[in-house]
Design a protein around this motif. Sequence first.
Motif, PDB file in Angstrom:
ATOM      1  N   ASP A   1      90.473  52.797  41.506  1.00 33.20           N
ATOM      2  CA  ASP A   1      89.690  52.969  43.423  1.00 33.20           C
ATOM      3  C   ASP A   1      90.819  51.182  43.490  1.00 33.20           C
ATOM      4  OD1 ASP A   1      87.788  54.945  43.552  1.00 33.20           O
ATOM      5  OD2 ASP A   1      86.275  52.922  42.937  1.00 33.20           O
ATOM      6  N   LEU A   2      91.128  50.308  42.232  1.00 37.18           N
ATOM      7  CA  LEU A   2      92.227  49.541  42.823  1.00 37.18           C
ATOM      8  C   LEU A   2      92.918  49.792  42.684  1.00 37.18           C
ATOM      9  CD1 LEU A   2      92.569  45.937  42.589  1.00 37.18           C
ATOM     10  CD2 LEU A   2      93.208  47.057  40.611  1.00 37.18           C
ATOM     11  N   PHE A   3      93.519  50.460  41.959  1.00 35.74           N
ATOM     12  CA  PHE A   3      95.429  51.599  42.258  1.00 35.74           C
ATOM     13  C   PHE A   3      95.036  52.371  43.280  1.00 35.74           C
ATOM     14  CE2 PHE A   3      95.372  50.875  37.741  1.00 35.74           C
ATOM     15  CZ  PHE A   3      96.022  49.322  37.262  1.00 35.74           C
ATOM     16  N   ALA A   4      93.811  53.285  43.533  1.00 34.77           N
ATOM     17  CA  ALA A   4      94.193  53.666  44.788  1.00 34.77           C
ATOM     18  C   ALA A   4      94.123  52.655  45.977  1.00 34.77           C
ATOM     19  CB  ALA A   4      93.126  54.318  44.966  1.00 34.77           C
ATOM     20  N   SER A   5      93.635  51.309  46.440  1.00 33.85           N
ATOM     21  CA  SER A   5      93.155  50.760  47.257  1.00 33.85           C
ATOM     22  C   SER A   5      95.070  50.551  47.202  1.00 33.85           C
ATOM     23  CB  SER A   5      92.032  49.718  47.473  1.00 33.85           C
ATOM     24  OG  SER A   5      92.868  49.034  45.933  1.00 33.85           O
ATOM     25  N   LEU A   6      95.580  49.962  46.095  1.00 33.16           N
ATOM     26  CA  LEU A   6      96.975  48.836  46.370  1.00 33.16           C
ATOM     27  C   LEU A   6      98.041  50.392  46.010  1.00 33.16           C
ATOM     28  CD1 LEU A   6      97.426  46.843  42.760  1.00 33.16           C
ATOM     29  CD2 LEU A   6      97.297  46.164  45.152  1.00 33.16           C
ATOM     30  N   TYR A   7      98.115  51.060  46.091  1.00 29.31           N
ATOM     31  CA  TYR A   7      98.966  51.970  46.502  1.00 29.31           C
ATOM     32  C   TYR A   7      98.356  53.090  47.743  1.00 29.31           C
ATOM     33  CZ  TYR A   7     100.117  52.823  41.457  1.00 29.31           C
ATOM     34  OH  TYR A   7     101.221  52.107  40.253  1.00 29.31           O
ATOM     35  N   GLU A   8      97.702  52.771  48.852  1.00 30.09           N
ATOM     36  CA  GLU A   8      97.342  52.930  49.895  1.00 30.09           C
ATOM     37  C   GLU A   8      97.455  51.638  50.602  1.00 30.09           C
ATOM     38  OE1 GLU A   8      93.127  54.949  50.135  1.00 30.09           O
ATOM     39  OE2 GLU A   8      94.442  56.866  49.714  1.00 30.09           O
ATOM     40  N   TRP A   9      97.479  50.605  50.211  1.00 27.22           N
ATOM     41  CA  TRP A   9      98.309  49.383  50.611  1.00 27.22           C
ATOM     42  C   TRP A   9      97.302  48.655  51.613  1.00 27.22           C
ATOM     43  CZ3 TRP A   9     102.649  46.601  49.733  1.00 27.22           C
ATOM     44  CH2 TRP A   9     103.185  47.647  49.003  1.00 27.22           C
ATOM     45  N   PHE A  10      95.572  49.341  51.443  1.00 27.53           N
ATOM     46  CA  PHE A  10      94.014  49.011  51.424  1.00 27.53           C
ATOM     47  C   PHE A  10      93.817  49.466  52.427  1.00 27.53           C
ATOM     48  CE2 PHE A  10      96.408  45.286  49.040  1.00 27.53           C
ATOM     49  CZ  PHE A  10      95.753  45.361  48.300  1.00 27.53           C
ATOM     50  N   GLY A  11      94.546  50.354  52.870  1.00 23.66           N
ATOM     51  CA  GLY A  11      94.565  51.334  54.098  1.00 23.66           C
ATOM     52  C   GLY A  11      95.092  51.572  55.354  1.00 23.66           C
ATOM     53  N   LEU A  12      95.912  49.750  55.389  1.00 22.62           N
ATOM     54  CA  LEU A  12      96.885  49.252  56.660  1.00 22.62           C
ATOM     55  C   LEU A  12      97.782  50.565  57.036  1.00 22.62           C
ATOM     56  CD1 LEU A  12      96.839  45.402  55.591  1.00 22.62           C
ATOM     57  CD2 LEU A  12      95.578  46.497  57.304  1.00 22.62           C
ATOM     58  N   ILE A  13      98.562  50.442  55.466  1.00 29.06           N
ATOM     59  CA  ILE A  13     100.403  51.222  55.952  1.00 29.06           C
ATOM     60  C   ILE A  13     100.210  51.967  55.162  1.00 29.06           C
ATOM     61  CG2 ILE A  13     100.923  49.797  57.616  1.00 29.06           C
ATOM     62  CD1 ILE A  13     102.776  48.497  55.417  1.00 29.06           C
ATOM     63  N   PRO A  14      99.772  53.629  54.318  1.00 27.03           N
ATOM     64  CA  PRO A  14     100.021  54.214  53.663  1.00 27.03           C
ATOM     65  C   PRO A  14     100.835  55.042  54.331  1.00 27.03           C
ATOM     66  CG  PRO A  14      98.116  54.961  55.012  1.00 27.03           C
ATOM     67  CD  PRO A  14      98.369  53.598  54.966  1.00 27.03           C
ATOM     68  N   LEU A  15     102.467  54.566  52.646  1.00 28.95           N
ATOM     69  CA  LEU A  15     103.947  55.315  52.991  1.00 28.95           C
ATOM     70  C   LEU A  15     103.509  56.910  52.570  1.00 28.95           C
ATOM     71  CD1 LEU A  15     105.243  52.883  50.936  1.00 28.95           C
ATOM     72  CD2 LEU A  15     105.299  52.925  53.366  1.00 28.95           C
ATOM     73  N   TYR A  16     101.947  57.625  52.482  1.00 26.56           N
ATOM     74  CA  TYR A  16     101.705  58.843  52.315  1.00 26.56           C
ATOM     75  C   TYR A  16     100.313  59.512  52.862  1.00 26.56           C
ATOM     76  CZ  TYR A  16      99.552  57.000  48.403  1.00 26.56           C
ATOM     77  OH  TYR A  16      99.068  56.158  47.683  1.00 26.56           O
ATOM     78  N   SER A  17     100.412  60.900  53.025  1.00 28.24           N
ATOM     79  CA  SER A  17      98.972  61.098  53.669  1.00 28.24           C
ATOM     80  C   SER A  17      97.524  60.974  53.165  1.00 28.24           C
ATOM     81  CB  SER A  17      99.366  62.959  54.088  1.00 28.24           C
ATOM     82  OG  SER A  17      99.553  63.345  52.876  1.00 28.24           O
TER      83      SER A  17
ATOM     84  N   PRO B   1      99.479  68.426  50.709  1.00 24.64           N
ATOM     85  CA  PRO B   1     100.681  67.448  50.138  1.00 24.64           C
ATOM     86  C   PRO B   1     102.370  67.761  50.551  1.00 24.64           C
ATOM     87  CG  PRO B   1      99.195  67.907  48.235  1.00 24.64           C
ATOM     88  CD  PRO B   1      99.140  68.747  49.541  1.00 24.64           C
ATOM     89  N   THR B   2     103.030  66.985  50.772  1.00 23.62           N
ATOM     90  CA  THR B   2     104.274  67.422  50.719  1.00 23.62           C
ATOM     91  C   THR B   2     105.462  66.957  50.239  1.00 23.62           C
ATOM     92  OG1 THR B   2     104.957  65.854  52.320  1.00 23.62           O
ATOM     93  CG2 THR B   2     103.633  68.027  53.245  1.00 23.62           C
ATOM     94  N   THR B   3     106.865  67.221  49.588  1.00 24.80           N
ATOM     95  CA  THR B   3     107.301  66.643  48.942  1.00 24.80           C
ATOM     96  C   THR B   3     107.790  64.813  49.894  1.00 24.80           C
ATOM     97  OG1 THR B   3     108.654  68.525  48.532  1.00 24.80           O
ATOM     98  CG2 THR B   3     110.139  66.128  47.891  1.00 24.80           C
ATOM     99  N   ALA B   4     107.754  64.930  50.778  1.00 22.65           N
ATOM    100  CA  ALA B   4     107.416  63.526  51.314  1.00 22.65           C
ATOM    101  C   ALA B   4     106.532  62.846  50.959  1.00 22.65           C
ATOM    102  CB  ALA B   4     107.660  63.585  52.627  1.00 22.65           C
ATOM    103  N   ASP B   5     105.538  63.124  50.145  1.00 25.41           N
ATOM    104  CA  ASP B   5     104.254  62.100  50.336  1.00 25.41           C
ATOM    105  C   ASP B   5     105.053  61.491  49.235  1.00 25.41           C
ATOM    106  OD1 ASP B   5     102.911  62.238  52.743  1.00 25.41           O
ATOM    107  OD2 ASP B   5     102.431  64.295  51.965  1.00 25.41           O
ATOM    108  N   CYS B   6     105.562  63.009  48.055  1.00 29.70           N
ATOM    109  CA  CYS B   6     106.084  61.781  47.444  1.00 29.70           C
ATOM    110  C   CYS B   6     106.772  61.096  46.333  1.00 29.70           C
ATOM    111  CB  CYS B   6     105.710  63.484  46.139  1.00 29.70           C
ATOM    112  SG  CYS B   6     104.893  65.013  45.740  1.00 29.70           S
ATOM    113  N   LEU B   7     107.408  61.289  47.316  1.00 29.43           N
ATOM    114  CA  LEU B   7     108.261  59.943  47.558  1.00 29.43           C
ATOM    115  C   LEU B   7     107.677  58.839  48.500  1.00 29.43           C
ATOM    116  CD1 LEU B   7     111.403  62.160  49.520  1.00 29.43           C
ATOM    117  CD2 LEU B   7     111.760  61.300  47.110  1.00 29.43           C
TER     118      LEU B   7
END
Length: 153
Positions: A3-19, A109-115
């Motif tokens: 959950d820690l890594f998930a929240s980091l990668y999702e930018w704490f829900g503010l501006i995730p760079l993927y879907s 998920p799409t390739t843009a999500d992976c990017l």
Amino acid sequence: MKDLFASLYEWFGLIPLYSTDMGDMLRGFDVTCTDYINTPWYLYIGWIMVGVTAFVYALQYHIIDSARWNKKQHWWLFALVIVLINFIAAFSISFNEMKAGDYCKDLHPTTADCLGFGLSNAIWSLLLFVLITSIPFIRKASTNCRHTTFWKP
């Protein structure tokens, strides 16, 4: 830890760079769409990021530790190496998982999500490298690079 890594990668829900579909896939949403019991990719990729960043830090500050490698352009070279390795690792793992199709079929998920996930991993690895190299007591064991940081290269 997942959950820690998930929240980091999702930018704490503010501006995730993927879907959110990519986020669910990386959390390990299984094929039956019932529970998160598949491979927890957030956890594995997060530890890969920490390991690669720590290894490259140790390489620059403690293994090479040369007077020729203590300039600001060398710090940026090592930072670029960290960013590239972590981007490639996150992108390739998530892309291969997406192509394998071993996740809930309701997710798209799409390739843009992976990017976007690769970019998120690269940014966090750079921030971790800046943090590690900014702490003075960690660098004291270095003979030649102890004064080389992001802030004062």
